[in-house]
Design an enzyme around this catalytic site. Structure first.
Site, PDB file in Angstrom:
ATOM      1  N   TYR A 157       0.806  -1.246   0.024  1.00  0.00           N
ATOM      2  CA  TYR A 157      -0.104   0.189  -0.164  1.00  0.00           C
ATOM      3  C   TYR A 157       0.833   1.289   0.016  1.00  0.00           C
ATOM      4  CZ  TYR A 157      -3.248   3.697   1.634  1.00  0.00           C
ATOM      5  OH  TYR A 157      -3.709   4.700   2.012  1.00  0.00           O
ATOM      6  N   LYS A 161       1.264   4.180  -3.059  1.00  0.00           N
ATOM      7  CA  LYS A 161       1.142   5.613  -2.533  1.00  0.00           C
ATOM      8  C   LYS A 161       2.322   6.166  -2.919  1.00  0.00           C
ATOM      9  CE  LYS A 161      -3.589   5.500  -1.393  1.00  0.00           C
ATOM     10  NZ  LYS A 161      -4.420   6.313  -2.282  1.00  0.00           N
TER      11      LYS A 161
END
Length: 254
Positions: A157, A161
């Site tokens: 994740y 990002k």
């Protein structure tokens, strides 16, 4: 003002949480808002809710990780309105947790597709119509995880990002000659359905998160929406390639 004369905002992942509040705020700002999602019943309900407030809104169902579906639907929206003024790449999520050693390739690709590929797909499809818009801009979502690499099991994740942070700046460089601005917001801990499970099962843990925030409270979706509204507005006409932290000082890591 007719629909075709309104400014047009497309918000992905807009059927709940921050995405819906962003769509609502932009609608209140006078935009015709197009809400995207994959929960069709909820999407229809949210559009009706906005319409009762006098907001021009519609719901378009497509999966932001599906290249062909994104291109087809964003193109159809642009052709319908003749332009797109604002694209908010709100869709994304943790996708689950997995340490790299045990991580499957499918899980890695899903999280990257949800958070990073989706930004590329939607932006690419929207650019021809953003060129026809007024004070056009793209607004993406990154995260503190892009800088601190995330918590246990959230490494991919964080990686996705980090990619959003980079593609925001890269798009800003690419589109500056057309007057199209590209920025990002980085929400901290916001009280949304994203945290619903832990809030329901471990409320004391959820409440304790405020201790790591300088302002000692959890954020509200409306507080993210107000910053997105600003970035989309003419008040931000000289801002591009920036990321605004919306976390009450959480990024300082106190």
């Amino acid at each position: 003002m007719s629909t075709l004369n309104k400014r047009v905002a497309v918000v992905t992942g807009a059927t709940s949480g921050i995405g819906f509040q962003v769509a609502k705020r932009l609608g209140q700002d006078g935009y015709a808002v197009v809400l995207n999602g994959i929960e069709d019943e909820e999407g229809a309900k949210k559009v009706e809710e906005l319409k009762t407030e006098g907001i021009t809104a519609e719901y378009v169902s497509f999966d932001v990780t599906n290249d062909a579906a994104v291109t087809k639907n964003i193109t159809a929206i642009g052709e319908k309105y003749g332009k797109i003024d604002v694209l908010v790449n709100n869709a994304g999520g943790l996708g689950g947790r997995s340490r790299f050693e045990e991580m499957t390739t499918d899980f890695y690709r899903f999280v990257m597709a949800l958070n990073l590929d989706s930004v590329f797909f939607a932006s690419r499809a929207a650019i021809p119509f953003l060129k026809k818009g007024e004070n056009s801009s793209i607004i993406n979502y990154t995260s503190n995880a892009a800088w601190n690499a995330g918590g246990p099991g959230a490494g991919v994740y964080a990686t996705s990002k980090g990619g959003v942070h980079a593609i925001t700046r890269a798009l800003a460089k690419d589109l500056a000659e057309y007057g199209i601005r590209v920025n990002a917001v980085s929400p901290g801990t916001i009280d949304t359905p994203f945290h619903a499970q832990i809030k329901a099962t471990k409320p004391e843990v959820f409440a304790s998160w405020a201790n790591s925030i300088l302002l000692k409270r959890i954020g509200k979706p409306e507080e993210v929406a107000s910053v997105v509204s600003f970035l989309a507005s003419k008040d931000a006409s000289f801002i591009t390639a920036e990321t605004i932290q919306i976390g009450g000082g959480q990024a300082l890591g106190i």
